[in-house]
Each structure stands twice: as C-alpha cells, then as structure tokens.
Design an enzyme around this catalytic site. Sequence first.
Site, short mmCIF file in Angstrom:
data_model
loop_
_atom_site.label_atom_id
_atom_site.label_comp_id
_atom_site.label_asym_id
_atom_site.label_seq_id
_atom_site.Cartn_x
_atom_site.Cartn_y
_atom_site.Cartn_z
N HIS A 82 10.29 68.96 38.86
CA HIS A 82 11.05 69.88 38.18
C HIS A 82 12.55 68.75 38.99
CE1 HIS A 82 12.78 73.20 36.17
NE2 HIS A 82 13.66 73.14 36.53
N ASP A 161 13.28 85.26 32.94
CA ASP A 161 13.71 83.79 33.46
C ASP A 161 14.73 83.15 32.21
OD1 ASP A 161 15.29 81.65 35.03
OD2 ASP A 161 13.93 80.62 33.77
N ARG A 168 23.04 82.92 31.13
CA ARG A 168 23.59 81.98 31.33
C ARG A 168 24.78 80.67 31.02
NH1 ARG A 168 19.97 80.46 35.61
NH2 ARG A 168 20.91 78.95 36.58
N SER A 183 15.66 81.01 39.32
CA SER A 183 15.16 80.31 38.01
C SER A 183 13.84 79.40 37.87
CB SER A 183 16.49 79.69 37.56
OG SER A 183 15.88 78.88 36.00
N LYS A 187 9.71 79.80 37.83
CA LYS A 187 8.95 79.41 36.82
C LYS A 187 7.96 78.94 37.30
CE LYS A 187 12.12 77.91 34.47
NZ LYS A 187 13.82 77.37 34.13
#
Length: 433
Positions: A82, A161, A168, A183, A187
Amino acid sequence: MRMIDIIEKKRDNKELTKEEIKFFVNGYTKGEIPDYQMSALLMAIYFNGMTNDETVNLTMSMAHSGDILDLSRINGCKVDKHSTGGVGDKTTLIVAPIAACCGVKIAKMSGRALGFSGGTIDKLESFDGINLRPDVEDFIKQVNDIGIAVIAQTGDLAPADKKIYALRDITGTVANKSLIASSIMSKKIAAGCDKIVLDVKVGSGAFMRTIDEARELAKIMSDIGKGVGREVVCLLTNMDEPLGINVGNILEVKEAMEVLKGIGPSDITEVSIQLAANIVSIGLSIPYDEAIDKVEKTIEDGSAYEKLREMVSREGGETKYFDDLNLFNEAKYKVNILAPKSGYIKSVATNEIGRASMILGAGRETKEDEIDFTAGCQIFKKTSQQVNEGDVLCCIHTNNEEKIKVATDIILNAYDICDELIDKPVLIYDIVR
Ligand code: URA
C-alpha cells in the site's frame, strides 16, 4: 452515549475510550451520525491528534465494521502493498506482477484517487472491459490459478473507512497521521493478507511533508501491524516530484508497462524494484540480495510484463495494448509548456502537478465526476536538471480546451528554476522494519 460529548471531549484534547470510538465509527457507518457531526470530530482529531491507544482502537473498530476476508484458501504467503498516496505513483501496476512472478501471492484490493493523489483502480480501468468487482470466490480462485489479482475494495471491507475517507477528502482532514494510519491498516487487516509492505511517501506531493513525520507514520503503522501479528515493512520514499514522467491514468499505465519492459524512467524503476524486492524477501523469507536478483530477472526475461497481461485478461480487460502501446486512446489536445528562463530545476511543487492533472480531467473534483482516462501531464524536466529558456518542461494532455490555460499557469508556478547546481534527489530515505 452522545456524539456531542465525544466531539467536545476531543475538542478539549482528552483521550477517547474504546467504547466512544466504537460508538462514532459504528454510528457513522450506519448513517445514525450526520456528516456535520463527524466532520467536526475529524477536525478536532486533525488538530489534536490521537494517542497510540486511540489510533489502535480506531483501526480495529474500522477493520471490524465489515467483513474480514479469509484468504486461508490461497496457498502460499500473501503479501499486500500500500502507498500512502502520491502523484504519478503507479508502482502497484509494476510491483504486483513482479512479486507474483517470483512466487508471492498477490491478493490485493486497491482504491481510487484521493485529493491530488491517483488511485490504482482508476488506472486499471484504462483497460476497457476490465471487471474489478468479481465476487470473493472468483478473486480467490484467480490468485490460486495465476498468483495475482488486483481488484477494487469491496463495499463490505472496512465500510467505515470508506465513508470516513470520503468525508475526510472533502473536509480538509486527510493529512493526519492517526487518521492515515488507521485508514490504511484497517483496510489491510480486513483484507486478510499475511504480511504488508508500505510505501510511505514524503514531500510536496505527499500527505507527509517531512521525513520525521513520515517516520512517525511508519512507526504507528508497524506498531499496529505488530499488535495484530502482521509483519510490516515501510519504505520511506521521495514524493518531492512526481514518480516517473507520466501523471494521469492511461499515461501512467503506459509508463508502468514500459518499466516492466525494462525501458521505463530510472526513478520509478528503482523505487519499484526496491518495493518488489522487499515484498519478495518477506514473502518468500529469503535474503534481500537474493530477492533483488529474482525481481530484476522478471523484468529482463519479460515474465512480469506477461503476468500483467495475464491479470488484465483474466479480469476481462482488453489486452491488445500489450502488443502495441500506441493503441491506447490519446487526448485531443497536447500542449507543451516551455521553460520561461534558463537554469536548473530547483523544485517541482508536486501537489500542484496533481491538481493540474485533476483539472485537466485525470481525477475527480467531486465524487460524481467522470474521469477522462487520456488526460494528465508528462513532466519532462525534473529536479536538478539543467534547462534552457524555451525547453519543454511538461506536456499537458486533455480533451477539455477550456482547462488548458488554468493548468498551464498552475504548472508554470509549480516549477522553481534557479541559477545554482542542485543535487539529484534521494529516492529512498529509509526502510523501517
Ligand atoms: N491512503 C489511505 O488508504 N488512507 C488515507 O487516509 C491516506 C492514504
């Protein structure tokens, strides 16, 4: 429990309990807490931050707000990757097929663009016909069959999220370490992988502007991972200028394919190789040097390029582009932006390049906006390069003629050209294990 009391507590910089965090996460996800109250709480968190305990509790509440994927039917080590988000960051499209070729299982759910940063799912949709929403059974079968699947995050995975992230994005509350860490990690935990490699971006095109901030974010995410028994490796990488040359969906896909062919720009190639080697090293439990050799071989022998083709084909996408990159659609207008004076490129305000690309059509200004897959820009001159007045700094691509002037002005302002020699930027600042 009342939301107003939680907002006031956080406004006064007091620590929220696990129950209070669970209350607002579940309440907001179910639609029982309105956007205006959640926005106020997010802003209070943005300014006052969260303690480690609060961050872990927020992560776990969001991870458990929906399904936790069970990937145990996929044989082998599943490593997820990620990025905290950047401009021109197409590394997933490069790293995932490389790692899969080396024998690591890639069962990845990716996101869409956020603010000025791009998203892998939007990029993959450049392949017409691709279906990034298979059911979970097909997803697992695909990974067992070909070693790789990159698909869109399902609505049932960390839905809290998904909702909070969207809020956000439009309330100026993205760039907070606890909110970013929770966040991402919620995930990753819900997505069920065994190990995680995180690319924490630092610089003018990243949510973290300094190395110290990025290191702190990396530490928070590693600690969360440790707490749930997932090994986490974080690379701190430079986002003071776009990664590679191309920004925008089709443009980025083309560049990712060039990297896999061994003919891509050196910065994106280098960062991708390092990310992939870390994935392969922890995924196969082999020394880093051995992993680097394996990774480089998949580019040299063309197997990583073929793996991406196989994945796109399996997901229903058009694959003719793999035979000829020129078959991708192109924007109607391509306009060169010229250097206003001679000198050296001191810096490129990367978030502004991201903003210009979005305005040209490559991203969404509101959730409802349609993406123009051909739009974006090519950043030909980057930090430390010498330029002469009139050299092409950048080429913008768009189908919307009206946007050319505003994007040109943004990009010209984003460039700082000076008289002194400038050092080449460092690409990878640190690796936090
Ligand atoms: N990427 C995420 O998934 N979440 C954030 O909050 C920021 C970047």
